[in-house]
Write a protein that holds these residues in place. Structure first.
Motif, mmCIF file in Angstrom:
data_model
loop_
_atom_site.group_PDB
_atom_site.id
_atom_site.type_symbol
_atom_site.label_atom_id
_atom_site.label_comp_id
_atom_site.label_asym_id
_atom_site.label_seq_id
_atom_site.Cartn_x
_atom_site.Cartn_y
_atom_site.Cartn_z
ATOM 1 N N ALA A 68 0.854 -0.843 -0.190
ATOM 2 C CA ALA A 68 -0.287 0.017 0.208
ATOM 3 C C ALA A 68 0.985 1.120 0.168
ATOM 4 O O ALA A 68 0.454 2.797 -0.514
ATOM 5 C CB ALA A 68 -0.839 0.367 1.337
ATOM 6 N N LEU A 69 1.939 1.474 0.691
ATOM 7 C CA LEU A 69 2.571 2.613 0.657
ATOM 8 C C LEU A 69 4.240 2.930 -0.545
ATOM 9 O O LEU A 69 4.070 3.936 -0.905
ATOM 10 C CB LEU A 69 3.707 2.301 2.477
ATOM 11 C CG LEU A 69 3.016 2.291 3.252
ATOM 12 C CD1 LEU A 69 4.632 2.135 3.802
ATOM 13 C CD2 LEU A 69 2.346 3.466 3.270
ATOM 14 N N LEU A 70 4.026 1.667 -0.909
ATOM 15 C CA LEU A 70 4.774 1.316 -2.287
ATOM 16 C C LEU A 70 3.693 1.805 -3.297
ATOM 17 O O LEU A 70 4.023 2.128 -4.503
ATOM 18 C CB LEU A 70 5.535 0.067 -3.063
ATOM 19 C CG LEU A 70 6.279 -0.377 -3.998
ATOM 20 C CD1 LEU A 70 6.899 1.073 -4.229
ATOM 21 C CD2 LEU A 70 6.790 -1.575 -4.435
ATOM 22 N N ASP A 71 2.803 1.315 -3.982
ATOM 23 C CA ASP A 71 1.765 1.122 -4.648
ATOM 24 C C ASP A 71 0.177 2.224 -4.539
ATOM 25 O O ASP A 71 -0.089 1.944 -3.613
ATOM 26 C CB ASP A 71 1.305 0.037 -5.517
ATOM 27 C CG ASP A 71 0.836 0.252 -6.837
ATOM 28 O OD1 ASP A 71 0.603 1.335 -7.188
ATOM 29 O OD2 ASP A 71 0.247 -0.440 -7.567
ATOM 30 N N PRO A 72 1.403 3.925 -4.526
ATOM 31 C CA PRO A 72 -0.856 4.644 -4.413
ATOM 32 C C PRO A 72 -2.132 4.069 -5.056
ATOM 33 O O PRO A 72 -2.860 4.085 -4.866
ATOM 34 C CB PRO A 72 -0.541 5.740 -4.487
ATOM 35 C CG PRO A 72 1.122 5.619 -4.779
ATOM 36 C CD PRO A 72 1.533 4.766 -4.879
ATOM 37 N N ASP A 73 -1.818 3.411 -6.223
ATOM 38 C CA ASP A 73 -2.936 2.819 -7.245
ATOM 39 C C ASP A 73 -3.361 1.588 -6.816
ATOM 40 O O ASP A 73 -4.454 1.042 -7.185
ATOM 41 C CB ASP A 73 -2.752 2.616 -8.213
ATOM 42 C CG ASP A 73 -2.042 4.212 -8.869
ATOM 43 O OD1 ASP A 73 -2.712 5.521 -8.697
ATOM 44 O OD2 ASP A 73 -1.390 4.396 -10.064
ATOM 45 N N TRP A 74 -2.780 0.983 -5.738
ATOM 46 C CA TRP A 74 -3.552 -0.492 -5.010
ATOM 47 C C TRP A 74 -4.874 -0.569 -4.612
ATOM 48 O O TRP A 74 -4.583 -0.349 -3.564
ATOM 49 C CB TRP A 74 -1.982 -1.444 -4.576
ATOM 50 C CG TRP A 74 -3.006 -3.188 -4.539
ATOM 51 C CD1 TRP A 74 -3.367 -3.961 -5.123
ATOM 52 C CD2 TRP A 74 -2.299 -3.146 -3.000
ATOM 53 N NE1 TRP A 74 -3.497 -5.278 -4.500
ATOM 54 C CE2 TRP A 74 -3.063 -4.518 -2.975
ATOM 55 C CE3 TRP A 74 -2.487 -2.843 -1.653
ATOM 56 C CZ2 TRP A 74 -3.703 -5.466 -1.984
ATOM 57 C CZ3 TRP A 74 -2.634 -3.920 -0.199
ATOM 58 C CH2 TRP A 74 -2.860 -4.239 -0.448
ATOM 59 N N ALA A 75 -5.698 -1.094 -4.926
ATOM 60 C CA ALA A 75 -6.687 -0.920 -4.119
ATOM 61 C C ALA A 75 -6.733 -2.020 -2.906
ATOM 62 O O ALA A 75 -6.363 -2.968 -3.165
ATOM 63 C CB ALA A 75 -7.903 -1.986 -4.870
ATOM 64 N N THR A 76 -6.822 -1.736 -1.603
ATOM 65 C CA THR A 76 -6.710 -2.474 -0.194
ATOM 66 C C THR A 76 -8.109 -2.291 0.916
ATOM 67 O O THR A 76 -8.803 -1.705 0.868
ATOM 68 C CB THR A 76 -5.557 -2.209 0.050
ATOM 69 O OG1 THR A 76 -5.916 -3.293 1.192
ATOM 70 C CG2 THR A 76 -5.777 -1.067 0.926
ATOM 71 N N ALA A 77 -8.630 -3.527 0.798
ATOM 72 C CA ALA A 77 -9.367 -3.676 1.656
ATOM 73 C C ALA A 77 -8.898 -3.897 3.454
ATOM 74 O O ALA A 77 -9.770 -3.441 4.471
ATOM 75 C CB ALA A 77 -10.195 -5.066 1.757
#
Length: 763
Positions: A332-341
């Protein structure tokens, strides 16, 4: 510039052919070696010549060493010479020459002096296990090191040595790479990408990014398994694994690029170390996670395509472990576009995006907040680690207070124990205990006693607080003592019913009577006269008359006409140290009694036997709850009579907690050292291996116990172990030595065997 004339005393010991080779190699040598290196080079040649295995060894040494020093540095020369001299007693001169001749191949492929020293250790090990395999392996060394790391070579060689130890023909075929088994093991151990093949490309890659050179060294972390060591930064060197396999379809070369780029980002952007003395393991892991993301974000701001490189090695897991949680946060910190719940990963991303990444303090602040949010979840520093294989172990970012290794065990703690009067205690404090962080502890000088003669502490079940005693602990992994690492706390034993002890003596009356004759024989025999001495205290009348008769008869008289009276006295002090861990509460197979019951019975019979002989003895016990709480109880001291009080204490004996044996042995040795006796015996009775709640490595406490046994032995104490563990052969000899232990497989015979053992040890 140094000349051969400067070393005339050394070159004079070389023959004409060797000096001719030296003249040819000298111009190249003086460009590589300093005067000290030249001296070591020539001294090595002279030493190998004195070995008497042929002059061809010396000529090869003269040719090879300058090349070896150019690759690894001249400090390797004396270590290499010492290793070769050690090989001389176990192999031929031809094999030693082959070791020297192939050394440049090994140095070129390993490219690190520490790895080359480890390679020499491998050769030494192979000479001990399968000496016939060394020569064919050296003949194929370049072929092997082209595809194997040093760890892979070690495993390949160990497999062949163990499989064909007694079949010399198959052994030779294996190490010559002629057998199918050899090729199969070689294929299994080969690595994808070797550091030695790509380190120049990685160096140019980092120079292109940062406009500067970075020092890099390979590390071999896979001697016992195929897992390599994690990258780390130390002394301004980037330490990268000596080989990388492909990772989930990503080539090993890209993994090297990712690891080197991440480590270089640390060196380039981490300008101030983070204080880590007061942080827990979870807090350090969280701060390191944020710092990894911070340095990568700063690097990506300059080189945006680095995100694509690092992103390939992040694969978030869906399980509920803390390691998977770290992976989700890192992604999440490396890739701002990664969607996480994941709510924690989402919070970390938002807080990280709003932070000023140019300030290194943000890593500590966000990391501590993250640790606070994760504090309720189980965490293991060994199991829950980040899954990204390219990230280093973060030792570079931490700053810890340096340890003063010159301090003694009693000087390390800063606490001061102050003994005060009753009124001072009442007026100033409410309790007499304090935590580990207290700078001063107040202790009442005397206990308060009730009218019946019992102390209030004893009535309320509170033990008096004894002054802690600090002992070093040996760490076998660093081969050093950790100063003041274990804390021994003496506790007052619980009191039981002395009638239970008398019942034990009555129940074993037949055994006591059977031992009476043996014990009577061990008692002192009073004054004895030693006759036939040339120098004594008084004249032996019978010998003097015999000498006068010989003189009158013209024979040579016996000059030994004196005698001396000697008082035979036993001067022995015996310390019996009992392991009182929780395992002693287990029942003996087929009996209603526990191990503790049998230990108590045996100790009582032993005490009765020693009391009968008249030797000084003490009965002590121990258990532990971590290194800060090694509890030590004294049931009988050397100056106490064997009576009602020691019996009552033994009756109240109970088993609990763990077994930190090394600290207990050191403390028992300190008590025994205060006793004046010609012979001192420490008898350790235990039912298992050393273990404690804070020691995960089973070898750690065993090696510390071994070091403690050696320490008390240097004090003049004879240590001996009676173990009730039928599997103790695996470790007890390692701790106490081959002759200083006895394994009692039938635990029910302990009360009978222990007094007999004592009689044999003190005869």
């Amino acid at each position: 510039m140094a000349t051969l004339a400067d070393f005339a005393d050394l070159t004079a010991e070389l023959d004409e052919a060797q000096r001719a080779i030296l003249d040819q190699c000298w111009p190249d040598a003086i460009r590589v070696l300093s005067p000290r290196g030249l001296d070591n080079w020539l001294k090595g040649a002279v030493a190998l010549g004195h070995m008497g295995r042929g002059d061809h060894i010396v000529r090869t040494w003269i040719k090879v060493v300058p090349t070896l020093a150019r690759d690894l540095g001249e400090d390797i020369i004396p270590d290499f010479a010492q290793a070769l001299l050690g090989f001389a007693s176990r192999t031929s001169g031809a094999v030693i020459e082959r070791v020297i001749a192939t050394a440049p191949t090994a140095s070129r492929r390993l490219s690190d002096p520490d790895l080359f020293r480890a390679y020499l250790q491998l050769l030494n090990q192979l000479l001990a296990q399968a000496p016939r395999g060394l020569r064919p392996m050296l003949d194929h060394l370049e072929e092997l090191l082209d595809v194997l790391t040093l760890g892979g070579l070690r495993r390949w060689a160990n497999w062949g040595a163990q499989a064909h130890r007694t079949d010399f023909e198959d052994l030779t075929r294996y190490f010559s790479l002629e057998s199918a088994e050899s090729q199969a093991v070689l294929q299994k151990e080969r690595k994808g990408t070797l550091f030695v093949d790509i380190h120049r490309r990685i160096g140019m890659y980092l120079r292109a990014l940062w406009g500067r050179d970075f020092l890099m060294r390979p590390t071999a972390g896979d001697f016992e398994s195929r897992e390599g060591a994690r990258p780390f930064i130390a002394d301004w060197f980037l330490h990268l694994p000596d080989a990388y396999d492909d990772w989930n379809g990503v080539p090993g070369l890209d993994l090297y690029r990712a690891a080197a780029a991440h480590a270089a980002a640390h060196v380039a952007t981490t300008t101030k170390a983070i204080p880590g003395d007061e942080l827990s393991a979870l807090q350090q892991a969280c701060v390191g996670l944020i710092e990894d993301a911070r340095v990568e974000s700063l690097a990506i701001a300059r080189f945006p395509r680095l995100r694509d490189l690092w992103r390939r090695f992040h694969a978030p897991a869906s399980d509920g472990s803390m390691g998977a949680q770290f992976d989700r946060i890192a992604l999440a910190l490396l890739d701002p576009d990664w969607a996480t719940a994941d709510p924690v990963a989402a919070w970390a991303r938002d807080a990280f995006a709003a932070a000023d990444l140019s300030d290194a303090r943000i890593s500590r602040d966000l990391g501590l907040e993250l640790a606070h949010r994760l504090r309720e979840r189980p965490y293991s520093a060994w199991r829950d680690v980040q899954g990204a294989p390219y990230r280093d172990d973060n030792r570079y970012i931490w700053e810890f207070e340096e340890i003063d290794w010159d301090k003694g065990p009693g000087e390390a703690p800063e606490q001061v124990r102050k003994y005060v009067s009753l009124m001072e205690m009442v007026n100033e404090v409410e309790v007499e205990t304090a935590g580990e962080d207290a700078q001063e502890i107040w202790v009442a000088e005397n206990e308060l006693f009730d009218d019946d003669g019992l102390s209030f502490n004893e009535k309320e079940g509170k033990e008096p607080v004894a002054a802690p005693v600090f002992y070093d602990e040996f760490d076998y992994q660093i081969q050093m003592n950790r100063p003041a690492w274990a804390t021994v706390l003496e506790k007052r034993p619980r009191l039981g019913d002395p009638a239970e002890i008398d019942a034990i003596l009555a129940e074993n009356r037949k055994l006591t009577q059977r031992m009476r004759h043996l014990l009577d024989a061990m008692q002192p025999q009073g004054v004895q006269r030693i006759r036939k001495l040339e120098d004594g205290d008084e004249i032996d009348i019978n010998a003097a008359l015999t000498a006068m008769i010989d003189i009158r008869m013209g024979r040579q008289p016996d000059p030994r006409v004196m005698m001396r009276s000697v008082r035979k006295v036993r001067d022995i002090a015996v310390m019996t140290l009992l392991d009182l861990s929780e395992s002693t509460n287990d029942r003996v197979a087929g009996q209603d009694q526990t191990v503790l019951d049998l230990t108590r019975s045996a100790t009582v019979l032993l005490a009765e036997a020693i009391h009968k002989v008249g030797d000084a003895f003490a009965l002590h016990g121990f258990c532990s709850d971590g290194r800060h709480n090694v509890f030590y109880q004294r049931y009988k001291d050397f100056d106490q009579p064997w009576g009602e009080m020691p019996k009552a204490r033994l009756a109240g004996m109970r088993g609990q907690l763990s077994t930190r044996m090394g600290a207990a042995i050191r403390h028992a040795g300190a008590h025994l050292n205060r006793v004046a006796a010609n012979k001192k015996l420490m008898l350790v009775i235990t039912d298992g291996a050393p273990a404690d709640i804070d020691a995960r490595d089973p070898q750690y406490l065993r090696q510390d116990a071994r070091a403690a046994v050696q320490e008390v032995a240097r004090m003049g104490v004879i240590p001996f172990c009676l173990t009730l563990d039928p599997r103790a052969d695996q470790y007890v000899a390692q701790i106490f030595g081959q002759r200083n232990y006895l394994v009692l497989e039938n635990v029910e015979r302990l009360p009978e065997r222990l007094p007999m053992l004592y009689a044999g040890l003190t005869r």
